[in-house]
Enzyme design. Structure first.
Site, PDB file in Angstrom:
ATOM      1  CB  SER A 178       1.653  -0.457   2.178  1.00  0.00           C
ATOM      2  OG  SER A 178       1.001  -1.294   1.240  1.00  0.00           O
ATOM      3  CB  SER A 210      -0.013  -3.958   3.499  1.00  0.00           C
ATOM      4  OG  SER A 210       1.244  -3.376   3.310  1.00  0.00           O
ATOM      5  CE  LYS A 257       3.396  -3.666   6.350  1.00  0.00           C
ATOM      6  NZ  LYS A 257       3.458  -2.853   5.111  1.00  0.00           N
TER       7      LYS A 257
END
Lengths: 486, 481, 95
Positions: free
Chosen positions: A178, A154, A79
């Protein structure tokens, strides 16, 4: 099956036997990305050249033989919240658009030492603030199961990449859900460890007392392997806990006899998508058939969790994001003097959701409001944690749906921020209490969208959580189903 | 209307640790800009602070030395504001739960002794340095100093005059130097002071409007600024004006306090406990360990010098002003028990050399121009009549130059005092015989010419004659007729 | 009304955000909505509850007082929006 469709444990065995090479796997991944990325948009930055170089080095190590991590030569996506030395790291924000870090974070360093191959940096909600990856300043990521839908957030980019076989596994971060929620949206396994289990050094901070790094993978065994590789005490992170790292991947024996599973009544209320409730209940029944004991528990302060979270997380974030001021790195706007530079840089560099949360957090900490909001929220947080402590006296693990709905349509929830916040209801308390939690697939809704079931464990009980999740997974085929990407 | 001043002082002391408070960068002063920095103290994305244990030790040391309560549990807090020398956009400090509280410092002596209470002592990180370019519309930022550990020492508003303020600062500085937690250099910025000044009618209980004064770069500046501000406040009130609670800067050139350029943004620091740092728990065992390692403190040592060595208070104060000087003095006294003489030589000739060679700029002098052993031996020789005080001056110079021991110098240069009465008598006789006019002068009542004879006798004996014996013999022989 | 437009202005100032008129209006409404929702916390009695400092009960993480970093100004200044030698260059600070 193509190499990119396999798991870490399947590949590790073959790499070790030298049946295949890391370069083979890596090339397979990049070919897959080329074929699918335009439709999915998981990645912000791709590292093809360096990945192949890493793959070649991994092949050397494999050739030399000897003991090695199962991650040696395995392509992993990160990420874009993870600080990677020499690789652009944006946190999906304009304010870090051209930021190239001079150091590696701890989790990244561990992966590199293990010989993993870094495929690239995946898309996310800006500064991890969001539940759909729609808050990215750069691009939209689409759910591989249905490209009109969000991949969750996210860590949406990482989830989509794993689901679409654009990486073998990925790392994400979880502050209020997330990792777990996008895992549920994309039909993969995502695990948030106990707070302090994995170092936060080198993870761009959103909410310091809630953020955790975790694995996102195609099955529970892979999650276990990836967690083992990154977990452990880090002297550079004062909040990391010196608890020994269990061999998470060796305890997966498929048995769940005698385990006590708590079902909190507050998590099975109306307003949920009916298929979600049905799928999770069916999963619970199946686990009961396999020897688990189902116990009713109560987490009475659940209804306060969203309020507590959005005060504490935004307060901490408002302070953590103060460093983005255009003075030392990142975006700097034009201003006639220092003051104007500050105001414009932050106004232009941050997206609307980030600004909204900075405003909320600043308000909650400001003079006259600190006690009523921040202190009050920390007190209710203690009550929420206490709920779990009490419940865990009666059961070993707690089972809930991961999210009240499956992946919603892109653009569907962007109008009302509060509605978006409320969709975090099932995952958020877990972060507040610092507990470990994972999401794994347990079915599909009528439109074919994946449904996720959440398993919550006691502090540092990831081993048991993974064991039971694995046992359920072994008795089902959900994890073997892949999205059709024509 | 009579007003009394009410003053509180806030001191920031830079700690003498090797590394910064939250990262492994050096705290060295004067290196190239941004040499002593790393992603942590520069506030890069993704970094985290880790507390330097020695910083806590130093804080407890100072707390114990100032009679504070040491908090068994304290926390770090974030003080949030924007400034280019503050890279994270917040300073890590302590707010609600500081490490030390409710201590005191004594100033003055005897009847004039007074306790100035300390509200708190806490740990925090220093900010960087902004350099304003005179030309151009930009500033330059050097973050070397960011993260250097500071102790903030806050006094209660117990101070009632600029003199007391000066006293307090000197005492506090001596303590931090003794403890070796800070080198106490105001001019270089390792020891900084802000003053909070207000006035109120004598006898009133409520405090007046408080004004904070910054930019004080020396003890003198502190005292002058306080006096100037007290005068300004009294003047304003006497004219019927109102005082504004504000921060003012001391203008050293014009010797007045100036209002700071109107601060557009009101300060709301939004303090909250830093979630990246754990609560600090200090146990009795640790405190006891630190307490047992504390040196004798300046006030106690000063008193002991008065009691034990019979020194005048002034000498005791000067000698205990620096721990290394006090140690030197005591080493010498142990070797030769004439404290007053040693004190005079230390405060006179030795201090002069130290100042010339700027040795006092170091926190602890390691290489003394004249070792204590040598000074003691030299004074012993004076007291035993082996050399005169005057000869001792040249012995001292020689010791400085060559580093040799006094006995060696005296022997090699044949400087031994002549106490042999016979040879002195012979010299006196010679001088008297050779100067009949002056003899007549002296006998005629001119006392002043005695000095002439002394000088001549000393000359005849190469200065080595014992002055007391010369005097005695001269008087006797000149009186006789 | 939980939050007024004036307060939104004040908070934006503290956070160094130069909001447009339109943003100010929108945020006032949204924040008000959110804060109204937060009201529910006020219903809970937390008189004898300690705020939860850390999810996991650990204390005292220290490091030794040693210099472990080497100078690396070039790599640290590589991302600087503006610099002069090894200084960061920023718009003029007015004291």
């Amino acid at each position: 099956m193509s190499l990119h469709e396999l798991t870490i444990h399947e590949l590790a065995a073959r790499l070790k036997q030298r049946e295949i090479s890391s370069v083979d796997v890596t090339q397979s991944i990049f070919a897959r990305i080329e074929a699918t990325e335009e439709r999915i948009g998981s990645y912000i930055t791709l590292c093809q050249e360096s990945a192949l170089a890493e793959a070649r080095r991994a092949d050397e190590r494999l050739k030399a033989g000897g003991r090695s991590s199962p991650l040696l030569g395995i392509p992993i996506a990160l990420k874009d919240i993870f600080i990677t030395k020499g690789i652009r790291t944006t946190c999906s924000s304009k304010i870090l658009d051209n930021f190239v870090p001079p150091y590696d974070g701890m989790a990244v360093a561990k992966l590199k030492n293990a010989g993993a191959v870094i495929v690239g940096k995946t898309n996310m909600d800006e500064f991890a603030m969001g539940s759909s990856t729609e808050n990215s300043a750069f691009s939209v990521t689409r759910n591989p199961w249905n490209v009109e839908r969000v991949p969750g957030g996210s860590s949406g980019g990482s989830a989509a990449a794993v689901a679409a076989d654009q990486c073998i596994a990925a790392l994400g971060t979880d502050t209020g859900g997330s990792i777990r929620q996008p895992a549920a949206c994309c039909g993969i396994v995502g695990l948030k460890p106990t707070y302090g289990r994995v170092s936060r050094f080198g993870v761009i901070a959103f909410a310091s007392s809630l953020d955790q790094v975790g694995p996102m993978a195609k099955d529970t065994a892979d999650c276990a392997l990836l967690l083992e590789a990154v977990a452990g005490h880090d002297p550079a992170d004062s909040t990391s806990v010196p608890a020994p790292v269990a061999a998470y991947a060796t305890n997966l024996d498929g048995k769940m006899t005698g385990v006590k599973l708590g079902l909190p009544k507050e998590y099975f209320i109306s307003g949920m998508q009916p298929e979600v409730e049905q799928a999770v209940k069916a999963a619970v029944r199946q686990m009961e058939q396999n020897g688990a004991e189902i116990i009713d528990v109560s987490l009475p302060h659940t209804e306060y969790a969203v309020a507590v979270y959005y005060i504490i997380a935004t307060a901490e974030a408002s302070s953590n994001l103060a460093r983005y001021d255009g003075m030392k790195y990142g975006y700097r706007a034009r201003g006639k003097d220092l003051a104007e530079t500050y105001f414009r840089t932050r106004q232009e560099g941050f997206g609307p959701e980030v600004k909204r949360r900075i405003m909320l957090g600043t308000y909650a900490l400001s003079a006259g409001y600190y006690d009523a909001y921040y202190v009050k929220a920390q007190k209710v947080r203690a009550l929420i944690k206490k709920d779990f402590d009490e419940a865990f006296k009666k059961c070993d693990l707690i089972v809930t749906p991961t999210s009240p709905t499956t992946a919603f349509k892109i653009g569907e929830k962007t109008a009302d921020p509060l509605q978006m916040y409320l969709s975090d209801i099932f995952t958020i308390s877990v972060n507040l209490a610092g507990l470990p939690g994972l999401s794994l697939p347990c079915g599909f809704d009528n439109e074919g969208m994946p449904i996720g079931m959440q398993i919550i464990g006691k502090h540092f009980d990831e081993a048991r959580m993974l064991k039971i999740a694995h046992a359920y997974e072994s008795a089902t085929e959900w994890h073997k189903t892949k999205p059709k990407l024509s | 209307m009579n007003y009394e001043p009410v003053i509180g002082l806030e001191v920031h002391a830079q700690m003498l640790t090797a590394s910064k408070i939250f990262c492994g960068c050096a705290t060295r002063f004067g290196d190239a800009p941004n040499d002593n920095t790393c992603p942590v103290c520069m506030g890069f994305p993704g970094v985290l602070p880790v507390l330097n244990k020695r910083v806590v030790e130093f804080a407890i040391r100072l707390g114990l030395a100032t009679h504070c309560e040491i908090s068994r549990r304290s926390r770090f807090a974030r003080k949030n504001y924007f400034y280019p020398d503050l890279p994270k956009g917040y300073q890590i400090s302590q707010y609600e739960l500081p490490v030390c509280e409710h201590g005191y410092l004594e100033i003055g002596a005897g009847e004039g002794k007074k306790k100035i209470r300390l509200t708190r002592i806490h740990m925090e990180e220093d900010a960087g340095k902004n350099i304003h370019e005179a030309r151009g519309d930009y500033s330059l930022v050097d973050l070397n100093r960011t993260g250097v550990p500071l102790l903030e020492i806050v006094s209660e508003p117990d101070i009632r005059s600029s003199a007391e303020a000066g006293n307090y600062l000197r005492n506090l500085r001596a303590i931090v130097q003794y403890l070796e937690v800070c080198d106490g250099n105001m001019e270089e910025g390792s020891f900084r002071c802000d003053a909070n000044v207000s006035v109120r009618p004598v006898g009133a209980q409520e405090l007046g409007t408080k004004v904070e004064i910054k930019n004080l770069n020396s003890f003198k500046a502190v005292e002058k600024a306080i006096d100037s501000e007290i005068e300004r406040q009294i003047h304003t009130l006497s004219e019927g004006g109102k005082l504004v609670q504000e921060t003012r800067l001391w203008d050293a050139e014009r010797e007045v306090t100036r209002s700071m350029r109107s601060k557009e943004f009101a300060h709301d620091y939004r303090y909250f406990p830093d979630p990246d740092l754990l609560p600090l728990v200090v146990d009795d065992k640790w405190i006891a360990e630190i307490e047992s390692s504390l040196p004798e403190l300046p006030a106690a040592r000063e008193q002991r010098f008065v009691n034990q060595y019979g020194l005048p208070r002034y000498d005791a104060e000067v000698l205990t002003g620096r721990r290394d000087v006090a140690d030197y003095f005591e080493t010498a006294v142990k070797l030769h028990g004439n404290p007053k003489a040693i004190s005079n030589w230390v405060m006179g000739d030795l201090f002069r050399v130290i100042k010339e060679r700027k040795l006092d700029e170091a926190l602890r002098i390691r290489e003394w121009p004249v070792p204590a052993e040598h000074l003691a031996a030299m004074i012993k020789m004076i007291d035993e009549g082996k050399i005169s005080g005057k000869i001792a001056k040249s012995v001292f110079s020689e010791m400085l130059a060559s580093g040799a021991a006094p006995e060696t110098i005296v022997r090699e240069k044949g400087l031994e005092q002549v106490s042999d009465t016979a040879s002195i008598e012979a010299a006196v006789d010679q001088v008297i015989a050779g100067n009949p006019k002056v003899v007549a002068d002296y006998r005629g009542g001119n006392e002043k010419s005695f000095g002439f004879f002394v000088g001549q006798v000393m000359k005849a004996t190469q200065g080595k004659a014992s002055p007391q014996i010369v005097n005695e013999i001269l008087r006797r022989k000149l009186a006789a007729q | 009304m939980k939050i007024t437009r004036e307060e939104v202005k004040r908070v934006a100032l503290l956070a160094r955000l130069q909001l447009s008129e339109e943003e100010e209006s929108r945020l006032t409404e949204q924040l008000d909505n959110i804060l109204q929702y937060m009201e529910k916390l006020g219903r809970l009695d937390t008189t004898n509850v300690e705020p939860l400092a850390h999810a996991v009960d650990i204390v005292n993480a220290f490091r030794e007082d040693r210099v472990t970093n080497e100078p690396q100004p070039e790599s640290l200044l590589a991302n600087a929006p503006d610099r002069e030698n090894t200084f960061f260059k920023v718009p003029k600070i007015i004291e």
